[in-house]
Design a protein around this motif. Sequence first.
Motif, PDB file in Angstrom:
ATOM      1  N   GLY A 224      -8.808  -5.805   9.364  1.00 33.30           N
ATOM      2  CA  GLY A 224      -7.514  -5.879   8.820  1.00 33.30           C
ATOM      3  C   GLY A 224      -7.554  -4.694   7.453  1.00 33.30           C
ATOM      4  O   GLY A 224      -6.786  -4.186   7.136  1.00 33.30           O
ATOM      5  N   GLU A 225      -8.867  -4.902   6.932  1.00 35.11           N
ATOM      6  CA  GLU A 225      -8.735  -3.967   5.758  1.00 35.11           C
ATOM      7  C   GLU A 225      -8.910  -2.414   6.035  1.00 35.11           C
ATOM      8  O   GLU A 225      -8.076  -1.708   5.418  1.00 35.11           O
ATOM      9  CB  GLU A 225     -10.279  -4.320   4.897  1.00 35.11           C
ATOM     10  N   TYR A 226      -9.685  -2.265   7.057  1.00 33.49           N
ATOM     11  CA  TYR A 226      -9.735  -0.878   7.713  1.00 33.49           C
ATOM     12  C   TYR A 226      -8.326  -0.299   8.209  1.00 33.49           C
ATOM     13  O   TYR A 226      -7.916   0.432   7.805  1.00 33.49           O
ATOM     14  CB  TYR A 226     -10.639  -0.705   8.998  1.00 33.49           C
ATOM     15  N   ALA A 227      -7.562  -1.418   8.815  1.00 34.92           N
ATOM     16  CA  ALA A 227      -6.277  -1.099   9.424  1.00 34.92           C
ATOM     17  C   ALA A 227      -5.212  -0.716   8.366  1.00 34.92           C
ATOM     18  O   ALA A 227      -4.384   0.271   8.588  1.00 34.92           O
ATOM     19  CB  ALA A 227      -5.978  -2.055  10.160  1.00 34.92           C
ATOM     20  N   MET A 228      -5.490  -1.588   7.115  1.00 34.68           N
ATOM     21  CA  MET A 228      -4.475  -1.168   6.233  1.00 34.68           C
ATOM     22  C   MET A 228      -4.542  -0.010   5.530  1.00 34.68           C
ATOM     23  O   MET A 228      -3.567   1.044   5.450  1.00 34.68           O
ATOM     24  CB  MET A 228      -4.437  -2.338   5.115  1.00 34.68           C
ATOM     25  N   ILE A 229      -5.805   0.454   5.103  1.00 35.09           N
ATOM     26  CA  ILE A 229      -6.027   1.750   4.586  1.00 35.09           C
ATOM     27  C   ILE A 229      -5.785   2.799   5.729  1.00 35.09           C
ATOM     28  O   ILE A 229      -4.974   3.939   5.081  1.00 35.09           O
ATOM     29  CB  ILE A 229      -7.418   1.735   4.071  1.00 35.09           C
ATOM     30  N   ARG A 230      -6.248   2.657   6.659  1.00 35.03           N
ATOM     31  CA  ARG A 230      -6.028   3.822   7.857  1.00 35.03           C
ATOM     32  C   ARG A 230      -4.468   4.096   8.084  1.00 35.03           C
ATOM     33  O   ARG A 230      -3.862   5.300   8.092  1.00 35.03           O
ATOM     34  CB  ARG A 230      -6.624   3.388   9.023  1.00 35.03           C
ATOM     35  N   ALA A 231      -3.608   2.785   8.244  1.00 39.72           N
ATOM     36  CA  ALA A 231      -2.271   3.030   8.480  1.00 39.72           C
ATOM     37  C   ALA A 231      -1.313   3.530   7.438  1.00 39.72           C
ATOM     38  O   ALA A 231      -0.627   4.407   7.489  1.00 39.72           O
ATOM     39  CB  ALA A 231      -1.780   1.412   8.623  1.00 39.72           C
ATOM     40  N   ALA A 232      -1.830   3.094   6.214  1.00 40.44           N
ATOM     41  CA  ALA A 232      -1.203   3.722   4.975  1.00 40.44           C
ATOM     42  C   ALA A 232      -1.228   5.272   4.979  1.00 40.44           C
ATOM     43  O   ALA A 232      -0.615   6.109   4.462  1.00 40.44           O
ATOM     44  CB  ALA A 232      -1.517   3.005   3.611  1.00 40.44           C
ATOM     45  N   ALA A 233      -2.780   5.572   5.187  1.00 42.59           N
ATOM     46  CA  ALA A 233      -2.973   7.045   5.163  1.00 42.59           C
ATOM     47  C   ALA A 233      -2.376   7.897   6.181  1.00 42.59           C
ATOM     48  O   ALA A 233      -1.743   9.054   6.048  1.00 42.59           O
ATOM     49  CB  ALA A 233      -4.601   7.284   5.293  1.00 42.59           C
ATOM     50  N   LEU A 234      -2.377   7.371   7.418  1.00 41.31           N
ATOM     51  CA  LEU A 234      -1.699   8.081   8.324  1.00 41.31           C
ATOM     52  C   LEU A 234       0.064   8.097   8.188  1.00 41.31           C
ATOM     53  O   LEU A 234       0.498   8.972   8.685  1.00 41.31           O
ATOM     54  CB  LEU A 234      -2.084   7.367   9.775  1.00 41.31           C
ATOM     55  N   ASN A 235       0.455   7.292   7.344  1.00 41.58           N
ATOM     56  CA  ASN A 235       1.901   7.192   7.196  1.00 41.58           C
ATOM     57  C   ASN A 235       2.148   8.402   6.052  1.00 41.58           C
ATOM     58  O   ASN A 235       3.264   8.612   5.552  1.00 41.58           O
ATOM     59  CB  ASN A 235       2.360   6.161   6.784  1.00 41.58           C
TER      60      ASN A 235
END
Length: 333
Positions: free
Chosen positions: A284-295
């Motif tokens: 979930g930590e990975y997903a948060m950083i990745r998702a925010a970056a992709l946005n």
Amino acid sequence: MTPLHAPFPLTRFRRARQSPAIRALAQENTLGTGDLIWPVFVREGDGVAQEEIASMPGVYRRTVDAVAEAAREAADLGIGAICLFPYTPMEKRTRDCAEAWNPENLSNRATRAIKRAVPDMAVMTDVALDPYNIDGHDGFVVDGEILNDETVEALVRQTLSQAEAGADIIGPSDMMDGRIGAMRQALESQGHRNVMILSYSAKYASAFYGPFRDAVGAAGALKGDKATYQMNPGNSDEALRLVARDLSEGADMVMVKPGMPYLDICRRVKDQFGVPTFAYQVSGEYAMIRAAALNGWIDGDRAMAESLLCFKRAGCDGILTYFAPEMARALGA
Ligand code: PBG
């Protein structure tokens, strides 16, 4: 230790921040590729080698062959350790979880494949029943109860099958009581004296594991939550008691999980025990950083590097992170 400072302007803290070279000299903590353990998902099949996990862009389920290939690439980047998580086919998930100690299960085949391809790569394996359990729980479930002692017996079988396959580090993530002592005794008596135990000692019942459960296919199966065995996020003293208990039973290294919301626990564990201490930067930590970056909402590279460095500052010796290859590349390996 709080050093005394001459008053302003004799002391100016900004002197130590004036250039990259001086900032580097004054830097207290650093991150290196040797601090990284890379969690990798394994699946059956050949042909298409990789399958991206929807909630973890950039993270894949790999076939055994592809895992060996990934291990070679990781070694070239300076990563020394890989942690394996199997995506067990649904038809092999049962109530008795027998696939967990099958010498030919995915995790064991991947361990052997990595050891053949890159003998120096440290292989860590996960001990818990959830990827093999029809209920999606880490232990046996009877009438809605997660059985402790019966589960520990199964975990010992799983541990020995992983050690036979060549695992260097056993990572019990199940949170049953008494597992470390039972596992250590079994390893000693079966001639696996050098196999290490990195205990998930302080593992919290966390919402941040969601994408992982998708990745190993346990999300759909899971009935209820894991609160009767994983820790209450409100607790801190209990983490120290768990670490003390696991060390007294023969754990070599300990882990705090998840990572970023629990840096205070990392610091307390390191200060109190001074043992090799790890944090798991979870899915979930990975997903948060990745998702925010992709946005385009944050700078992903910088957020990755900062989040990992801060584990070192909090006292961790190393970090399990899905960013491992990317971070290693950024470190210029
Ligand atoms: C289960 C296990 C979990 C993780 C590692 N081992 C999930 C859970 O406890 O439900 C989580 C890792 C992650 O979220 O990245 N034994």
